[in-house]
Design an enzyme around this catalytic site. Structure first.
Site, mmCIF file in Angstrom:
data_model
loop_
_atom_site.group_PDB
_atom_site.id
_atom_site.type_symbol
_atom_site.label_atom_id
_atom_site.label_comp_id
_atom_site.label_asym_id
_atom_site.label_seq_id
_atom_site.Cartn_x
_atom_site.Cartn_y
_atom_site.Cartn_z
ATOM 1 N N LEU A 11 0.823 -1.161 0.001
ATOM 2 C CA LEU A 11 -0.044 -0.115 -0.078
ATOM 3 C C LEU A 11 0.863 1.363 0.144
ATOM 4 O O LEU A 11 0.378 2.600 0.052
ATOM 5 C CB LEU A 11 -0.897 0.087 1.221
ATOM 6 C CG LEU A 11 -1.993 -0.868 1.254
ATOM 7 C CD1 LEU A 11 -2.875 -0.642 2.584
ATOM 8 C CD2 LEU A 11 -2.877 -0.927 0.052
ATOM 9 N N SER A 12 2.288 1.223 0.128
ATOM 10 C CA SER A 12 3.094 2.337 0.360
ATOM 11 C C SER A 12 3.476 2.966 -0.989
ATOM 12 O O SER A 12 4.092 2.492 -2.203
ATOM 13 C CB SER A 12 4.406 1.889 0.873
ATOM 14 O OG SER A 12 5.436 2.803 0.881
ATOM 15 N N PRO A 13 3.054 4.097 -1.208
ATOM 16 C CA PRO A 13 3.444 4.971 -2.387
ATOM 17 C C PRO A 13 4.946 5.372 -2.466
ATOM 18 O O PRO A 13 5.499 5.257 -3.499
ATOM 19 C CB PRO A 13 2.934 6.299 -2.004
ATOM 20 C CG PRO A 13 2.488 6.628 -0.478
ATOM 21 C CD PRO A 13 2.313 5.311 -0.122
#
Length: 199
Positions: A11-13
């Site tokens: 989920l990490s940009p």
């Protein structure tokens, strides 16, 4: 051969914006990688971090500016507010764990493909069709999305415990054997220099 434990959230940009930099470094320095997806919210809770939605507005605004600047700097498509974020990261994480165990494809491409699906393509990485497409595009059997769910859940939980024990607290987080830790996409250059024996 040096080894890198790679802790990250799908989920990490900032993990997305790291691109395939880690894989390029590993190839250049003849290093191996263990991919260890984990529950980033649980990691924050265990290590003193604050989820993005609970941060002060000034921090949230800066984060948004930084993400957009980085995406332009690296010429990477970015949806600042993806249609399916946050979503359940477990299905994509389990698929990565199953693919790593099965072998036969490009694991770095799989991880980046999942992150790109979320942050650039507005696709739900919790959806079976998305996970299957990413597996197939990276050269893996799409049926891995259905297999090893129990083993995936166990490894996913174990990755969190291991990350806490090794001192990881964010995503992406790289730990080289010997205990040198590197946090963030912007520390890949330092990781490369360390593996080259220069720092």
């Amino acid at each position: 051969m040096p080894h890198i434990d790679y802790y990250f959230s799908t989920l990490s940009p900032f993990t997305y914006l790291a691109g395939l930099g880690l894989e390029e470094i590993a190839t250049r320095r003849a290093a191996s990688i263990s991919y260890k997806p984990l529950d980033i919210m649980a990691l924050f809770a265990r290590t003193g971090g604050t989820p993005p939605a609970e941060r002060h507005p000034a921090r949230q605004e800066y984060r948004a500016q930084e993400i957009l600047r980085l995406s332009k700097k690296r010429d990477m498509q970015m949806q600042l507010k993806p249609a399916h974020w946050p979503t359940n990261p477990a299905p994509s994480s389990y698929a990565i764990i199953a693919a790593q165990k099965a072998g036969g494809g490009d694991l770095g491409a799989l991880v980046h493909g999942i992150l790109r699906a979320c942050w650039a393509e507005d696709r739900d990485i919790a959806a079976d069709a998305t996970v299957r497409d990413c597996l197939s595009a990276a050269g893996f059997d799409p049926a891995l999305a259905d297999s090893g769910l129990l083993a995936g859940a166990e490894a996913y939980a174990a990755n969190l415990e291991e990350a806490v024990a090794q001192g990881a607290f964010g995503s992406p987080f790289y730990i080289v054997d010997g205990g040198q830790r590197f946090w963030g996409h912007d520390r890949l250059e330092d990781l490369d220099l360390h593996l080259a024996g220069r720092i």
